[in-house]
Design a protein around this motif. Sequence first.
Motif, PDB file in Angstrom:
ATOM      1  N   ALA A  56      40.954  29.161  33.107  1.00 31.25           N
ATOM      2  CA  ALA A  56      39.555  29.583  32.990  1.00 31.25           C
ATOM      3  C   ALA A  56      38.928  29.780  34.363  1.00 31.25           C
ATOM      4  O   ALA A  56      38.148  30.716  34.580  1.00 31.25           O
ATOM      5  CB  ALA A  56      38.767  28.547  32.188  1.00 31.25           C
ATOM      6  N   ALA A  57      39.271  28.908  35.319  1.00 29.92           N
ATOM      7  CA  ALA A  57      38.744  29.055  36.674  1.00 29.92           C
ATOM      8  C   ALA A  57      39.252  30.338  37.324  1.00 29.92           C
ATOM      9  O   ALA A  57      38.501  31.041  38.022  1.00 29.92           O
ATOM     10  CB  ALA A  57      39.129  27.838  37.522  1.00 29.92           C
ATOM     11  N   VAL A  58      40.534  30.657  37.094  1.00 32.03           N
ATOM     12  CA  VAL A  58      41.099  31.902  37.623  1.00 32.03           C
ATOM     13  C   VAL A  58      40.407  33.107  36.992  1.00 32.03           C
ATOM     14  O   VAL A  58      40.028  34.066  37.688  1.00 32.03           O
ATOM     15  CB  VAL A  58      42.616  31.949  37.370  1.00 32.03           C
ATOM     16  N   VAL A  59      40.227  33.064  35.666  1.00 34.56           N
ATOM     17  CA  VAL A  59      39.544  34.158  34.968  1.00 34.56           C
ATOM     18  C   VAL A  59      38.131  34.332  35.513  1.00 34.56           C
ATOM     19  O   VAL A  59      37.667  35.459  35.754  1.00 34.56           O
ATOM     20  CB  VAL A  59      39.516  33.884  33.449  1.00 34.56           C
ATOM     21  N   ALA A  60      37.421  33.228  35.716  1.00 38.71           N
ATOM     22  CA  ALA A  60      36.054  33.301  36.228  1.00 38.71           C
ATOM     23  C   ALA A  60      36.022  33.906  37.630  1.00 38.71           C
ATOM     24  O   ALA A  60      35.188  34.776  37.935  1.00 38.71           O
ATOM     25  CB  ALA A  60      35.421  31.912  36.231  1.00 38.71           C
ATOM     26  N   ALA A  61      36.939  33.466  38.494  1.00 39.54           N
ATOM     27  CA  ALA A  61      36.969  33.980  39.862  1.00 39.54           C
ATOM     28  C   ALA A  61      37.288  35.477  39.886  1.00 39.54           C
ATOM     29  O   ALA A  61      36.648  36.259  40.611  1.00 39.54           O
ATOM     30  CB  ALA A  61      38.004  33.202  40.684  1.00 39.54           C
ATOM     31  N   MET A  62      38.269  35.895  39.094  1.00 42.23           N
ATOM     32  CA  MET A  62      38.627  37.312  39.043  1.00 42.23           C
ATOM     33  C   MET A  62      37.479  38.151  38.481  1.00 42.23           C
ATOM     34  O   MET A  62      37.239  39.281  38.928  1.00 42.23           O
ATOM     35  CB  MET A  62      39.885  37.514  38.190  1.00 42.23           C
ATOM     36  N   SER A  63      36.769  37.601  37.516  1.00 41.44           N
ATOM     37  CA  SER A  63      35.635  38.327  36.931  1.00 41.44           C
ATOM     38  C   SER A  63      34.534  38.540  37.960  1.00 41.44           C
ATOM     39  O   SER A  63      33.932  39.625  38.026  1.00 41.44           O
ATOM     40  CB  SER A  63      35.085  37.545  35.733  1.00 41.44           C
ATOM     41  N   VAL A  64      34.277  37.514  38.772  1.00 44.09           N
ATOM     42  CA  VAL A  64      33.264  37.643  39.822  1.00 44.09           C
ATOM     43  C   VAL A  64      33.662  38.737  40.811  1.00 44.09           C
ATOM     44  O   VAL A  64      32.834  39.578  41.210  1.00 44.09           O
ATOM     45  CB  VAL A  64      33.057  36.296  40.543  1.00 44.09           C
ATOM     46  N   LEU A  65      34.937  38.748  41.200  1.00 43.88           N
ATOM     47  CA  LEU A  65      35.402  39.767  42.138  1.00 43.88           C
ATOM     48  C   LEU A  65      35.304  41.164  41.524  1.00 43.88           C
ATOM     49  O   LEU A  65      34.840  42.119  42.179  1.00 43.88           O
ATOM     50  CB  LEU A  65      36.852  39.484  42.548  1.00 43.88           C
ATOM     51  N   GLU A  66      35.721  41.292  40.276  1.00 40.68           N
ATOM     52  CA  GLU A  66      35.709  42.600  39.612  1.00 40.68           C
ATOM     53  C   GLU A  66      34.296  43.160  39.508  1.00 40.68           C
ATOM     54  O   GLU A  66      34.017  44.295  39.922  1.00 40.68           O
ATOM     55  CB  GLU A  66      36.334  42.464  38.212  1.00 40.68           C
ATOM     56  N   VAL A  67      33.395  42.368  38.959  1.00 44.11           N
ATOM     57  CA  VAL A  67      32.024  42.847  38.773  1.00 44.11           C
ATOM     58  C   VAL A  67      31.311  42.959  40.120  1.00 44.11           C
ATOM     59  O   VAL A  67      30.447  43.818  40.308  1.00 44.11           O
ATOM     60  CB  VAL A  67      31.252  41.932  37.807  1.00 44.11           C
ATOM     61  N   GLY A  68      31.694  42.102  41.074  1.00 48.32           N
ATOM     62  CA  GLY A  68      31.118  42.205  42.410  1.00 48.32           C
ATOM     63  C   GLY A  68      31.424  43.544  43.061  1.00 48.32           C
ATOM     64  O   GLY A  68      30.552  44.153  43.703  1.00 48.32           O
ATOM     65  N   ILE A  69      32.659  44.029  42.902  1.00 55.19           N
ATOM     66  CA  ILE A  69      33.022  45.341  43.441  1.00 55.19           C
ATOM     67  C   ILE A  69      32.220  46.434  42.746  1.00 55.19           C
ATOM     68  O   ILE A  69      31.699  47.353  43.398  1.00 55.19           O
ATOM     69  CB  ILE A  69      34.532  45.587  43.287  1.00 55.19           C
ATOM     70  N   ILE A  70      32.106  46.344  41.432  1.00 59.11           N
ATOM     71  CA  ILE A  70      31.356  47.350  40.678  1.00 59.11           C
ATOM     72  C   ILE A  70      29.900  47.387  41.128  1.00 59.11           C
ATOM     73  O   ILE A  70      29.317  48.457  41.356  1.00 59.11           O
ATOM     74  CB  ILE A  70      31.464  47.067  39.170  1.00 59.11           C
ATOM     75  N   ALA A  71      29.281  46.207  41.272  1.00 59.45           N
ATOM     76  CA  ALA A  71      27.883  46.142  41.700  1.00 59.45           C
ATOM     77  C   ALA A  71      27.728  46.616  43.141  1.00 59.45           C
ATOM     78  O   ALA A  71      26.760  47.320  43.488  1.00 59.45           O
ATOM     79  CB  ALA A  71      27.354  44.721  41.538  1.00 59.45           C
TER      80      ALA A  71
END
Length: 301
Positions: A81-96
Amino acid sequence: MTTILREAWRGSRALTALAALMTLLLAVCLAGLALDDRTLLGQPVWLKPAKFAVSFVVYALTLAWLLDRLGRGRRAARIAAAVVAAMSVLEVGIIAGQAARGRSSHFNSTTPLDGLLWSGMGAIILVLWLGTLLIAILLWRDPPADRAVAWAGRLGLVLLLLGMPQGLLMLVPTRAQLDADARGADTLLGAHAVGVPDGGPGLPLLGWSTTGGDLRVGHFVGIHALQAMLLVAMLLGRLVADPARRTRLTVVLAGAYAGLLALVTWQALRGQPLLAPDAATLTALAVLVAATVAGAVAALR
């Protein structure tokens, strides 16, 4: 809602924190939509990160809520879950970040920086998918006590894992893009729409093409399968008292959802708008509805 948040926090603090961060990002995007009039491919630049923020809020809270019901493998689940959360932050961070720059985040390799970010997004999604796969395996081995909710979670996660890779269909460049690239012109390589260029007329808010096929429809249906199936199980819990019947109905409706995922993907690949189905699509939909009704009747018996 307070109970759901409390259970989600117990299930995964990382995923619950992700949901809070995405809620904050949504507020920023809404401010951007109100104050920034820039557009990209016919849509406001802040619309895409806003949609991703909403999607990840729902995704994170649902997964965290399920993990609260996990008995065995909680340590592995917390790490995943921590890995999923970190990857999600990176993914959406790039989009934003790309939205703030007024640049396309998807299919964009027109500059070295854009290409680096786009390649990074691909690697991030792969890690995110693998983390979700591990959580799905853990939940399959040790499901919630309610069998209908258990099967809703299991099958919803399977459909989610099938829906995520649908984004690979969007990576195929169009002929016009290949021609422009051969001439040395800066162009995106990949598209959401099929049969028409990206950025044309689309549905309000969603942006799905109203003049051609749109692969985002199947992607959306797939990645939100988990939430849909859990809502189905909760609704059936109020309507059907017998646990065995409720479980059988859940499995039938999961099959119907899988059929819907296949149908809208097939429709998009044929370059057909979602709201303008042809006779073949309507026939397939009728067969799907009839099979679902027959399965539901058999499940209740």
